[in-house]
Design a protein around this motif. Structure first.
Motif, PDB file in Angstrom:
ATOM      1  N   ARG A 138       0.840  -1.201   0.000  1.00 44.36           N
ATOM      2  CA  ARG A 138       0.000   0.000   0.000  1.00 44.36           C
ATOM      3  C   ARG A 138       0.874   1.249   0.000  1.00 44.36           C
ATOM      4  O   ARG A 138       1.884   1.306   0.668  1.00 44.36           O
ATOM      5  CB  ARG A 138      -0.924   0.025   1.215  1.00 44.36           C
ATOM      6  N   THR A 139       0.435   2.255  -0.762  1.00 44.41           N
ATOM      7  CA  THR A 139       1.272   3.451  -0.883  1.00 44.41           C
ATOM      8  C   THR A 139       1.177   4.366   0.329  1.00 44.41           C
ATOM      9  O   THR A 139       1.885   5.353   0.403  1.00 44.41           O
ATOM     10  CB  THR A 139       0.922   4.276  -2.146  1.00 44.41           C
ATOM     11  N   ASP A 140       0.319   4.030   1.289  1.00 45.49           N
ATOM     12  CA  ASP A 140       0.283   4.887   2.489  1.00 45.49           C
ATOM     13  C   ASP A 140       1.494   4.638   3.368  1.00 45.49           C
ATOM     14  O   ASP A 140       1.791   5.393   4.278  1.00 45.49           O
ATOM     15  CB  ASP A 140      -1.011   4.679   3.284  1.00 45.49           C
ATOM     16  N   SER A 141       2.222   3.543   3.090  1.00 43.47           N
ATOM     17  CA  SER A 141       3.402   3.260   3.915  1.00 43.47           C
ATOM     18  C   SER A 141       4.680   3.729   3.227  1.00 43.47           C
ATOM     19  O   SER A 141       5.778   3.473   3.689  1.00 43.47           O
ATOM     20  CB  SER A 141       3.477   1.761   4.215  1.00 43.47           C
ATOM     21  N   THR A 142       4.551   4.377   2.072  1.00 48.60           N
ATOM     22  CA  THR A 142       5.731   4.886   1.368  1.00 48.60           C
ATOM     23  C   THR A 142       5.536   6.383   1.103  1.00 48.60           C
ATOM     24  O   THR A 142       4.424   6.895   1.150  1.00 48.60           O
ATOM     25  CB  THR A 142       5.945   4.164   0.026  1.00 48.60           C
ATOM     26  N   VAL A 143       6.640   7.064   0.805  1.00 48.26           N
ATOM     27  CA  VAL A 143       6.560   8.495   0.489  1.00 48.26           C
ATOM     28  C   VAL A 143       5.897   8.644  -0.880  1.00 48.26           C
ATOM     29  O   VAL A 143       6.295   7.969  -1.838  1.00 48.26           O
ATOM     30  CB  VAL A 143       7.983   9.110   0.449  1.00 48.26           C
ATOM     31  N   PRO A 144       4.880   9.495  -0.999  1.00 50.49           N
ATOM     32  CA  PRO A 144       4.220   9.628  -2.307  1.00 50.49           C
ATOM     33  C   PRO A 144       5.192  10.069  -3.398  1.00 50.49           C
ATOM     34  O   PRO A 144       6.118  10.839  -3.142  1.00 50.49           O
ATOM     35  CB  PRO A 144       3.157  10.718  -2.064  1.00 50.49           C
ATOM     36  N   ILE A 145       4.978   9.546  -4.591  1.00 56.05           N
ATOM     37  CA  ILE A 145       5.764   9.989  -5.738  1.00 56.05           C
ATOM     38  C   ILE A 145       5.194  11.336  -6.165  1.00 56.05           C
ATOM     39  O   ILE A 145       3.982  11.485  -6.343  1.00 56.05           O
ATOM     40  CB  ILE A 145       5.726   8.924  -6.850  1.00 56.05           C
ATOM     41  N   LYS A 146       6.078  12.321  -6.290  1.00 53.56           N
ATOM     42  CA  LYS A 146       5.636  13.696  -6.493  1.00 53.56           C
ATOM     43  C   LYS A 146       5.100  13.942  -7.895  1.00 53.56           C
ATOM     44  O   LYS A 146       5.516  13.301  -8.860  1.00 53.56           O
ATOM     45  CB  LYS A 146       6.803  14.664  -6.219  1.00 53.56           C
ATOM     46  N   ARG A 147       4.194  14.917  -7.975  1.00 48.97           N
ATOM     47  CA  ARG A 147       3.535  15.250  -9.255  1.00 48.97           C
ATOM     48  C   ARG A 147       4.542  15.592 -10.354  1.00 48.97           C
ATOM     49  O   ARG A 147       4.333  15.257 -11.511  1.00 48.97           O
ATOM     50  CB  ARG A 147       2.543  16.389  -9.030  1.00 48.97           C
ATOM     51  N   GLU A 148       5.661  16.238  -9.965  1.00 48.00           N
ATOM     52  CA  GLU A 148       6.662  16.627 -10.979  1.00 48.00           C
ATOM     53  C   GLU A 148       7.248  15.377 -11.645  1.00 48.00           C
ATOM     54  O   GLU A 148       7.399  15.331 -12.868  1.00 48.00           O
ATOM     55  CB  GLU A 148       7.803  17.447 -10.346  1.00 48.00           C
ATOM     56  N   GLN A 149       7.574  14.364 -10.826  1.00 48.22           N
ATOM     57  CA  GLN A 149       8.120  13.103 -11.353  1.00 48.22           C
ATOM     58  C   GLN A 149       7.131  12.440 -12.315  1.00 48.22           C
ATOM     59  O   GLN A 149       7.492  11.933 -13.361  1.00 48.22           O
ATOM     60  CB  GLN A 149       8.355  12.116 -10.196  1.00 48.22           C
ATOM     61  N   ILE A 150       5.861  12.420 -11.883  1.00 47.77           N
ATOM     62  CA  ILE A 150       4.810  11.769 -12.679  1.00 47.77           C
ATOM     63  C   ILE A 150       4.654  12.514 -14.012  1.00 47.77           C
ATOM     64  O   ILE A 150       4.611  11.899 -15.084  1.00 47.77           O
ATOM     65  CB  ILE A 150       3.469  11.735 -11.907  1.00 47.77           C
TER      66      ILE A 150
END
Length: 485
Positions: free
Chosen positions: A417-429
């Protein structure tokens, strides 16, 4: 010899999870079209997901049927109706479900003893299937749901353990013995491979590997031209029998079957097609992370903002559950309204094969589940790769490094689950999405992807590599049957 007694009868036992069930049912249907009597065994709730498709095949003359038996929910400590891994909502439920698979053995064994089929094709999670088949003196083939490349990578990792020789979670190591130089870090591999202590999961993985090694061989949803070095490596370096019969999603020829793949209906089918019909060829991005991903609200917001800033047209299937069930609260105010015409949101099951096949689709943002990867390749579209869990970080290396049709979004940490990791930022996406859709590199990726898509379609046609592989497997099974009669 009487043709009736000569007819092969094969049992299929799919794992009750969307990513396993859908392709194995497709394979069962292919077998039936080649004159085999096919029985698919599952539970009543799971059967309802593909019974209409099976019924249509029967009407067209296929000898294919479904046998159901109740899943031991109560005995496994699960709520009534929890018959699919997709229905589990916690680690405890997941572990109880895995335990329930061993309780499933008795009724299946009874079916086999009554019917005495000529072969059992089972998911590797049913590790007891090897013993059941051996008792009956029939071959047991296993279907893992992954491709040759991730299977080879996983086997090498488990044998050589290079991840135990690095000093940190982020330090890279090379997976030894593979045809290509593949680097990974400890944080990208499944938790159960890093943890040397015994747990229900490590025990299950060990049983799965043992069952794979002692089974008659493997059926793989792939095609030779996609990963030739890994087909050879699996057969020669690992000495395993294997037949590639994919891409199995191509067994659905009409839109109704494509739309109902894995779900009995799709509310969005016509809406998607109507919307896509108004768009230019290769101009739309399709975003979907499979049926099992759990995304945090923070991560969904980053995706939304990246899509808005990218200026690209998109269809986004938000099939995942957010952590607090705030399905709409993460959405920027007026997001859907503002992007009307440029973006279409699907909340729920998406008719993925149907969408990817549409000429308006120019790219795919995917979690790198093997089915999704193969469906993207078959549709001939480049990808932004965003692996999450399972074997997806292995899978990512195929489009990004070997086939050169993928752009990594930059996911680094394996997690359910992505709540346990740092979100990938919008700029990267946004950078990854733009790289996939715009410019010279995007054009080159698109042309490589289109060429692979043509090879995928050719593989399952008469005389193609997968068609020949399936026929050779059936010939081998028929020979075994006649020699044991």
């Amino acid at each position: 010899m009487d043709r009736k007694t000569d007819k092969l009868h094969i049992y299929f036992l799919p794992m009750m999870a969307p990513g396993h069930m859908i392709p194995l049912v497709d394979i069962a249907r292919q077998f039936a079209r080649h004159g085999v009597k096919v029985t698919v065994i599952t539970t009543p709730l799971n059967a309802s997901k593909f019974s209409k498709t099976i019924q249509r095949d029967r009407e067209l003359g296929s000898d294919i049927s479904i046998r159901t038996t109740e899943f031991p929910c109560k005995e496994a400590g699960l709520p009534e109706g929890c018959e699919n891994i997709a229905s589990t909502t916690s680690t405890l439920m997941y572990l109880n479900f895995i335990k329930g698979l061993s309780l499933f053995q008795k009724p299946i064994e009874q079916f086999l003893e009554e019917d005495h089929p000529d072969c059992l094709i089972a998911a590797p999670q049913f590790s007891w299937a090897v013993d059941v088949a051996a008792k009956l003196g029939i071959p047991r083939l296993f279907f893992n749901g992954a491709g040759f490349f991730p299977l080879c990578a996983l086997h090498s990792l488990m044998e050589h353990k290079p991840h135990l020789k690095v000093e940190s979670e982020t330090e890279e190591f090379i997976i030894p013995g593979l045809p290509d130089t593949i680097k990974m870090s400890r944080q990208q591999i499944p938790d159960h491979l890093k943890d040397e202590t015994e747990s229900v999961i490590t025990e299950m993985v060990r049983a799965i590997m043992g069952a794979e090694m002692t089974s008659y061989g493997a059926i793989v949803n792939s095609f030779y031209e996609l990963e030739p070095n890994y087909v050879k490596h699996y057969r020669e370096a690992e000495g395993r029998k294997a037949w590639h019969v994919g891409p199995v999603s191509l067994c659905d020829k009409d839109n109704e079957d494509k739309a109902q793949r894995g779900q009995d209906t799709s509310l969005y089918e016509q809406q998607c097609l109507d919307w896509l019909n108004t768009k230019e060829p290769k101009s739309v991005i399709y975003i979907c992370f499979g049926s099992m991903a759990v995304f945090s609200s923070a991560q969904l917001l980053e995706i939304a903002m990246a899509l808005e800033a990218s200026d690209q047209k998109f269809i986004w299937a938000v099939t995942q559950t957010t952590i607090n069930d705030e399905q709409n609260e993460w959405m920027p105010e007026g997001f859907e309204e503002k992007l009307k015409g440029r973006g279409l949101m699907i909340k729920g099951w998406a008719p993925q094969v149907l969408i990817l096949d549409h000429e308006a689709i120019g790219g795919f943002v995917t979690h790198c589940g093997w089915n999704s990867l193969l469906e993207g390749i078959t549709a001939g579209v480049p990808m932004v790769t965003w692996p999450l869990s399972a074997e997806q970080f292995f899978n990512e290396k195929l489009p990004t490094q070997i086939l050169k049709i993928g752009v990594p979004v930059g996911a680094q940490a394996w997690s359910h689950r992505t709540d346990s990791t740092v979100p990938i930022k919008r700029e990267q996406i946004q950078i990854a999405v733009t790289k996939m859709m715009v410019g010279q590199e995007a054009e080159e990726m698109r042309s490589r992807a289109a060429a692979l898509g043509k090879l995928a379609k050719r593989a399952v046609e008469k005389g193609g590599s997968s068609d020949n592989s399936l026929i050779s497997l059936l010939e081998e099974l028929r020979k075994r049957k006649s020699s044991s009669n």
